[in-house]
Design a protein around this motif. Structure first.
Motif, PDB file in Angstrom:
ATOM      1  N   GLN A 212       0.690  -1.278   0.069  1.00  0.00           N
ATOM      2  CA  GLN A 212      -0.011  -0.118  -0.021  1.00  0.00           C
ATOM      3  C   GLN A 212       0.855   1.455  -0.043  1.00  0.00           C
ATOM      4  OE1 GLN A 212      -2.856  -0.543   3.439  1.00  0.00           O
ATOM      5  NE2 GLN A 212      -4.436  -0.427   1.564  1.00  0.00           N
ATOM      6  N   ALA A 215       2.488   1.749  -3.371  1.00  0.00           N
ATOM      7  CA  ALA A 215       1.159   2.222  -4.185  1.00  0.00           C
ATOM      8  C   ALA A 215       0.985   3.592  -4.129  1.00  0.00           C
ATOM      9  CB  ALA A 215      -0.104   1.473  -4.074  1.00  0.00           C
ATOM     10  N   SER A 227      -3.596   1.545  -7.574  1.00  0.00           N
ATOM     11  CA  SER A 227      -3.960   0.664  -6.711  1.00  0.00           C
ATOM     12  C   SER A 227      -3.677  -0.844  -7.137  1.00  0.00           C
ATOM     13  CB  SER A 227      -5.591   0.756  -6.597  1.00  0.00           C
ATOM     14  OG  SER A 227      -6.127   0.501  -7.734  1.00  0.00           O
TER      15      SER A 227
END
Length: 342
Positions: A212, A215, A227
């Motif tokens: 995450q 990203a 994503s």
């Protein structure tokens, strides 16, 4: 008397399971821990293309799970990364999907795993939920006679001992097993094969946090939210940059962020353990081992960090071995558990 023993490890990122055992060879497989619900059985819907998945009926819905589950996906990635994960229909769908893919209609003992921090609170309830008759779809069922839930890194310790021929010697040693998973970073301190509960725990700082964060960095660079977690994961594992807007993106720019998150997880663990010089074995396993290896080595510069072959399946292989050893005692029969294939 022979017993049919099998093992499943439903992780936040991947569901691992034992397909068969032949002699000393334990064969394993895995699929993403993603379950897509539908009101109808997917194979009877218009436009359905056959794929490597199974549709598990639960509470009036059909949950599609399996190796090619991404082909069933919509744009929303359905994950259940929270402390009540084992109580969700998605968890049961993943477990039953693994049972379906095993093609074993009856199992005497099924061994399953839990994060270390959840073991005490969740063990009894999970064992109860796993025991019984499971509807796996298409009119088929799988009967689980008994279930055993263990701490996930405990399986890795068993697997390490067997792989390295230390099943006897390790009983006199202290070990630290580190298992970075998708959601949690688990560690287990053991004397011999016995867990030292007060020094073993989990923190919610795993591979998914790293993916995450990367990203978010990519999104900042390209000027739009990014994503595609799977593309980042693949890039990190293979060393090949992901292609974004038709151009390779230099993912090495984000590695300092990945390392920082791994260091945070390891630092949390260091507060729980003491006297690191007393560990004869420090073992790194799990699908996220490659992302945490540098931080672990920095934390234990005077130790050799030990690994196992195929670390993704280390827990579930160890579950299988432990289950085969435990089955005769559990059923009160002086016999060896069956390792036979399906």
């Amino acid at each position: 008397m022979d017993f049919v023993v099998r093992a499943v490890d439903v992780g936040f990122g991947n569901t691992k399971y034992v397909t068969s055992v032949s002699g000393n060879e334990i064969r394993c497989a895995s699929f993403p821990s993603v379950a897509y619900p539908s009101m109808r059985e997917p194979s009877v819907q218009p436009g359905y293309e056959r794929r490597k998945t199974v549709a598990v009926p639960i509470n009036g819905l059909f949950y599609e799970v399996g190796p090619e589950v991404e082909l069933a996906a919509d744009t929303f990635r359905a994950t259940q990364m929270h402390d009540r994960y084992t109580e969700t229909p998605e968890y049961m769908a993943l477990l039953r999907g693994a049972l379906a893919l095993m093609k074993q209609p009856s199992i005497d003992l099924l061994v399953v795993g839990l994060p270390v921090a959840a073991l005490t609170a969740k063990k009894a309830a999970l064992e109860k939920a796993v025991t019984g008759t499971h509807d796996i779809g298409n009119g088929k069922t799988v009967v689980v006679r008994k279930a055993l839930a263990v701490a996930q890194p405990q399986g890795a310790l068993v697997d390490f001992a067997v792989q390295h021929g230390k099943s006897g010697a390790i009983e006199r040693e202290q070990s630290l097993i580190l298992d970075p998973g998708s959601r949690t970073f688990d560690w287990l301190v053991a004397r011999g094969m016995r867990l030292v509960q007060a020094k073993s725990h989990s923190v919610n700082r795993g591979v998914f946090d790293i993916l995450q964060a990367i990203a978010a960095e990519i999104g900042h660079d390209i000027g739009t939210p990014y994503s595609d977690i799977e593309a980042i994961d693949l890039a990190l594992r293979t060393g090949k940059n992901p292609v974004i807007y038709q151009k390779p993106y230099d993912i090495s720019r984000a590695m300092p962020m990945a390392h920082s998150i791994a260091q945070q997880a390891v630092a949390s663990m260091l507060r729980w353990i003491d006297a690191s010089y007393s560990f004869q074995n420090i073992i790194l396993v799990g699908g996220g081992a490659y992302l945490f290896k540098k931080a672990v080595k920095e934390a234990f510069p005077k130790h050799k960090i030990l690994e196992v072959k195929d670390p993704l399946h280390a827990n579930v292989r160890g579950f299988q071995i432990a289950g085969m050893n435990h089955a005769p005692k559990l059923f009160g029969v002086a016999a060896t558990a069956s390792q036979g294939g399906v």
